[in-house]
Design an enzyme around this catalytic site. Structure first.
Site, PDB file in Angstrom:
ATOM      1  N   GLU A   1       0.884  -1.203   0.048  1.00  0.00           N
ATOM      2  CA  GLU A   1      -0.151  -0.085   0.155  1.00  0.00           C
ATOM      3  C   GLU A   1       0.924   1.254   0.082  1.00  0.00           C
ATOM      4  O   GLU A   1       1.420   1.517   1.192  1.00  0.00           O
ATOM      5  CB  GLU A   1      -0.823   0.009   1.033  1.00  0.00           C
ATOM      6  CG  GLU A   1      -1.865  -1.086   1.555  1.00  0.00           C
ATOM      7  CD  GLU A   1      -2.783  -1.230   0.345  1.00  0.00           C
ATOM      8  OE1 GLU A   1      -3.103   0.148  -0.257  1.00  0.00           O
ATOM      9  OE2 GLU A   1      -3.486  -2.076  -0.072  1.00  0.00           O
TER      10      GLU A   1
ATOM     11  N   CYS B   1      -1.855   9.269   2.342  1.00  0.00           N
ATOM     12  CA  CYS B   1      -1.703   8.537   1.156  1.00  0.00           C
ATOM     13  C   CYS B   1      -2.450   8.628  -0.142  1.00  0.00           C
ATOM     14  O   CYS B   1      -2.379   8.928  -1.298  1.00  0.00           O
ATOM     15  CB  CYS B   1      -1.261   6.910   1.069  1.00  0.00           C
ATOM     16  SG  CYS B   1      -2.955   6.411   1.954  1.00  0.00           S
TER      17      CYS B   1
HETATM   18  P1  NAD Z   1       8.713   4.716   4.561  1.00  0.00           P
HETATM   19  O1  NAD Z   1       8.164   4.053   3.229  1.00  0.00           O
HETATM   20  O2  NAD Z   1       9.659   5.748   4.827  1.00  0.00           O
HETATM   21  O3  NAD Z   1       8.485   3.845   5.868  1.00  0.00           O
HETATM   22  C1  NAD Z   1       7.646   2.763   6.027  1.00  0.00           C
HETATM   23  C2  NAD Z   1       8.131   1.705   6.791  1.00  0.00           C
HETATM   24  O4  NAD Z   1       9.265   1.040   6.270  1.00  0.00           O
HETATM   25  C3  NAD Z   1       8.516   2.099   8.053  1.00  0.00           C
HETATM   26  O5  NAD Z   1       8.366   1.327   9.274  1.00  0.00           O
HETATM   27  C4  NAD Z   1      10.161   2.255   7.887  1.00  0.00           C
HETATM   28  O6  NAD Z   1      10.903   2.177   9.050  1.00  0.00           O
HETATM   29  C5  NAD Z   1      10.249   0.974   7.044  1.00  0.00           C
HETATM   30  N1  NAD Z   1      11.393   0.829   6.290  1.00  0.00           N
HETATM   31  C6  NAD Z   1      12.432   1.719   5.717  1.00  0.00           C
HETATM   32  N2  NAD Z   1      13.057   1.150   5.038  1.00  0.00           N
HETATM   33  C7  NAD Z   1      12.895  -0.063   4.662  1.00  0.00           C
HETATM   34  C8  NAD Z   1      13.486  -1.214   4.263  1.00  0.00           C
HETATM   35  N3  NAD Z   1      14.567  -1.067   3.583  1.00  0.00           N
HETATM   36  N4  NAD Z   1      12.967  -2.474   4.365  1.00  0.00           N
HETATM   37  C9  NAD Z   1      12.000  -2.648   5.310  1.00  0.00           C
HETATM   38  N5  NAD Z   1      11.303  -1.817   5.764  1.00  0.00           N
HETATM   39  C10 NAD Z   1      11.602  -0.339   5.817  1.00  0.00           C
HETATM   40  O7  NAD Z   1       7.145   5.716   4.832  1.00  0.00           O
HETATM   41  P2  NAD Z   1       6.804   6.700   5.915  1.00  0.00           P
HETATM   42  O8  NAD Z   1       7.502   8.011   5.501  1.00  0.00           O
HETATM   43  O9  NAD Z   1       6.635   6.212   7.098  1.00  0.00           O
HETATM   44  O10 NAD Z   1       5.263   6.965   5.532  1.00  0.00           O
HETATM   45  C11 NAD Z   1       4.975   7.803   4.496  1.00  0.00           C
HETATM   46  C12 NAD Z   1       4.630   6.890   3.170  1.00  0.00           C
HETATM   47  O11 NAD Z   1       3.662   6.003   3.327  1.00  0.00           O
HETATM   48  C13 NAD Z   1       4.145   7.799   2.037  1.00  0.00           C
HETATM   49  O12 NAD Z   1       4.453   7.478   0.752  1.00  0.00           O
HETATM   50  C14 NAD Z   1       2.403   7.228   1.936  1.00  0.00           C
HETATM   51  O13 NAD Z   1       1.739   7.572   0.707  1.00  0.00           O
HETATM   52  C15 NAD Z   1       2.549   6.024   2.486  1.00  0.00           C
HETATM   53  N6  NAD Z   1       1.107   5.532   2.746  1.00  0.00           N
HETATM   54  C16 NAD Z   1       0.479   4.610   2.108  1.00  0.00           C
HETATM   55  C17 NAD Z   1      -0.670   4.527   2.596  1.00  0.00           C
HETATM   56  C18 NAD Z   1      -1.635   3.312   1.830  1.00  0.00           C
HETATM   57  O14 NAD Z   1      -2.465   2.734   2.295  1.00  0.00           O
HETATM   58  N7  NAD Z   1      -1.570   3.327   0.597  1.00  0.00           N
HETATM   59  C19 NAD Z   1      -1.073   4.738   3.929  1.00  0.00           C
HETATM   60  C20 NAD Z   1      -0.544   5.456   4.404  1.00  0.00           C
HETATM   61  C21 NAD Z   1       0.942   6.009   4.140  1.00  0.00           C
END
Ligand code: NAD
Length: 482
Positions: A255, A289
């Protein structure tokens, strides 16, 4: 508040002994800390979830027994709604009204999953046709939904409970065991969820929480004992997660982000359209998002729409998210606020005009706030129109016909959501049907409904959450014949 990891029903420190502060983004105060887990902690948690899955302490229960345990979890969480709202406000900066709505919605998804736990997802088929006189070889076939196994859930900082509880609820309802890795910015609500699960008597190892950063996430995702990875976050990290999982051919549900279009036709009620536009700019300070951040507006009403949106945004109330009057909270961190500000500055250098010209701000001298921004004068191919900004920034782009609106809306790497505003409902639905995105609403028809699947096309992701489609992501299909 000092929290450890929750693994195999025990609270414990990270293997390296480190912990990380959790900061309130509105006040910059340290409000707690969480263990800074390591790859070794991730491996232990998967081992615990793997044991718990295979010894049948959860998957071996009847659906009714699992539903009863989840019902206890619902009661425990319901008793702590105020705690969760307070944690959401303090660690994610979502204003009180939005935080309360997220917690309520998370609980509604849990309620849905309790129903799904005992619903019939299987299909029984009678013996297939056979040649006259041939002896029956198969008397019946059963197409079953069985749990995927160990589910790893990696979640983002915005709306932490709402973006984690539906995953946990659906996974547990279908008989899986789970390891959650929350965002390092917002671990506290998810640790409180683990506490509630413990109190509700969810057996040890069935739900585990490992806090920490990217290395923990990568170790969880890349563990060969994992049956399914469900990830919510940015498309950049989503692509890494997919690559990490690919080594073991582990299935992923992603997502991801969006740059969703709000299409305002010439006949639209501009009061409604600008209200939708403003709410989508200020909700979670733009850190959502599915927010509609690309406003495609018919030329004939472009100036009036921008004026109405400007008025609405002037009425936004930035401030302490704990104050019920606040409508615009902070961004999650100073680094993220600076990133948003620099994306806006770069757009201005490329010639963007700012109908609303906000910048970094503080409230009482503190916090990672950014005022609203409305950019015009840029094409749909400009970086601010193509990429997610995740701040209170709307880009308004004109169009001349429905065909052009559809072409512009679909000319995006993403496809998470979309909306059409028009006095002509039939024409609006005709436009909506042509949009390539997972959730489209017409004239604000975007009521929260836990029965509806949610997810994206293109770079917005793979698979669906919520509703029957979302629940069944947590299963494998098995065909059984006898
Ligand atoms: P992010 O992608 O930076 O991090 C998300 C998670 O992934 C965190 O827990 C982070 O620690 C972890 N992570 C980071 N690098 C990783 C790796 N290499 N391997 C595994 N895990 C890793 O996102 P964010 O800044 O926390 O959130 C914002 C983003 O989330 C925005 O792009 C937003 O659009 C998206 N989002 C999507 C939805 C949806 O349902 N489509 C909902 C909410 C947020």
């Amino acid at each position: 508040m000092e929290r450890g990891l929750y693994v195999d029903g025990q609270w414990r420190a990270a293997a390296g002994g480190a912990s990380a502060d959790v900061v309130n983004p509105a006040t910059e105060a340290v409000i707690g800390s969480a263990a800074d887990g390591t790859a070794a902690d991730a491996t232990d948690a998967v081992a615990a979830a793997h044991r718990a899955f295979h010894d049948g302490r959860w998957s071996g229960l009847t659906p009714a027994e699992r539903a009863a345990a989840l019902r206890r979890l619902h009661r425990t969480l319901s008793d702590r709604v105020e705690d969760h709202v307070a944690l959401s406000i303090a660690e994610s900066g979502a204003p009180r009204g939005q935080s309360a709505a997220f917690v309520a919605s998370g609980l509604a998804h849990l309620e849905y999953a309790i129903g799904a736990a005992t619903a019939d997802h299987d299909r029984m088929l009678p013996s297939p046709p056979r040649a006259a006189g041939a002896p029956p070889r198969v008397s019946a076939s059963l197409v079953r939904r069985v749990p995927a196994g160990v589910v790893v859930a990696v979640t983002p900082f915005n709306a932490p409970l709402l973006l984690t509880l539906p995953k946990v609820a659906a996974a547990l309802a279908m008989g899986n065991t789970v390891v959650v890795k929350p965002s390092p910015y917002t671990p506290l609500e998810i640790l409180a969820l683990a506490e509630a699960a413990d109190e509700a008597g969810i057996p040890p190892g069935v739900l585990n929480v490992v806090t920490g950063g990217a290395d923990v996430g990568a170790a969880l995702v890349g563990d060969p004992r994992v049956g399914l990875v469900t990830f919510t976050g940015s498309d950049t990290v989503g692509a890494k997660v997919m690559a990490q999982a690919a080594g073991n051919i582990t299935r992923v549900v992603l997502e991801l982000g969006g740059k969703s279009a709000l299409v305002v036709r010439a006949d639209a009620d501009l009061a409604l359209a600008s209200r939708i536009g403003a709410v989508n700019t200020t909700t979670l300070a733009g850190q959502g998002c599915a927010l509609l951040t690309r406003h495609l507006v018919h030329r004939d009403v472009f100036a009036d729409y921008v004026a109405a949106l400007t008025d609405r945004l002037a009425a936004a109330v930035p401030g302490d998210p704990a104050d019920a009057r606040t409508t615009l909270g902070p961004l999650i961190s100073a680094a993220h606020r600076d990133r948003v500000a620099s994306l806006v500055r770069d757009a201005r250098r490329r010639g963007a005009k700012a109908a609303v010209d906000g910048g970094p701000a503080t409230v009482d001298g503190k916090g990672f706030f950014h005022e609203p921004v409305v950019l015009t004068g840029l094409g749909n191919d400009d970086p601010v129109a193509r990429h997610e900004i995740f701040g209170p920034v709307a880009v308004v782009i004109p169009f001349g016909s429905d065909d052009e609106a559809v072409t512009l809306a679909n000319d995006s790497p993403y496809g998470l959501a979309g909306a059409v505003v028009s006095a002509d409902r039939v024409a609006a639905v005709a436009v909506a049907e042509r949009l390539r995105a997972g959730r489209i609403s017409v004239n604000d028809g975007a009521a929260a409904d836990v029965r509806l699947p949610f997810g994206g096309f293109g770079r917005s992701g793979i698979g669906r959450e919520f509703g029957p489609e979302g629940v069944l992501e947590y299963t494998e299909v098995q065909t059984l014949q006898w």
